[in-house]
Write an enzyme that holds these catalytic residues in place. Sequence first.
Site, short mmCIF file in Angstrom:
data_model
loop_
_atom_site.label_atom_id
_atom_site.label_comp_id
_atom_site.label_asym_id
_atom_site.label_seq_id
_atom_site.Cartn_x
_atom_site.Cartn_y
_atom_site.Cartn_z
N CYS A 27 88.31 81.33 77.70
CA CYS A 27 89.18 82.39 78.22
C CYS A 27 88.51 83.10 79.40
O CYS A 27 87.49 83.77 79.22
CB CYS A 27 89.47 83.38 77.09
SG CYS A 27 90.20 84.94 77.60
N CYS A 30 88.02 86.79 78.93
CA CYS A 30 86.96 87.09 77.96
C CYS A 30 85.59 87.02 78.62
O CYS A 30 84.73 87.88 78.38
CB CYS A 30 87.02 86.11 76.79
SG CYS A 30 88.58 86.17 75.87
#
Length: 102
Positions: A27, A30
């Site tokens: 991600c 993230c």
Amino acid sequence: MENLQSIEQFEALTQQQTVFVFSAGWCPDCTFIDPFMPEVEQKFSDYTFIKINRDDFIDLCAQLDVFGIPSFVAFKNGEEVGRFVNRDRKTQEQIEAFLTAL
């Protein structure tokens, strides 16, 4: 930040002042928060921060209604006390504002 190892560990940590950070290595939003999270952890040292890999704990994510990452869910004394859960990229300022409001 320590990684969650088991559901049993999660259950034990909810009894403390813990902020769970839901994320995944693939991600980009993230990984965006990774560089500044140590500073956030230092500023809010009264909380333990635990990273939860969404892919390893997908059932826990569903149970907690965490469908966007990165997301933050805070517990204290066995109760959820706050959540910052959505699919948006989060800035350091937004994360700190969430933590301050706890």
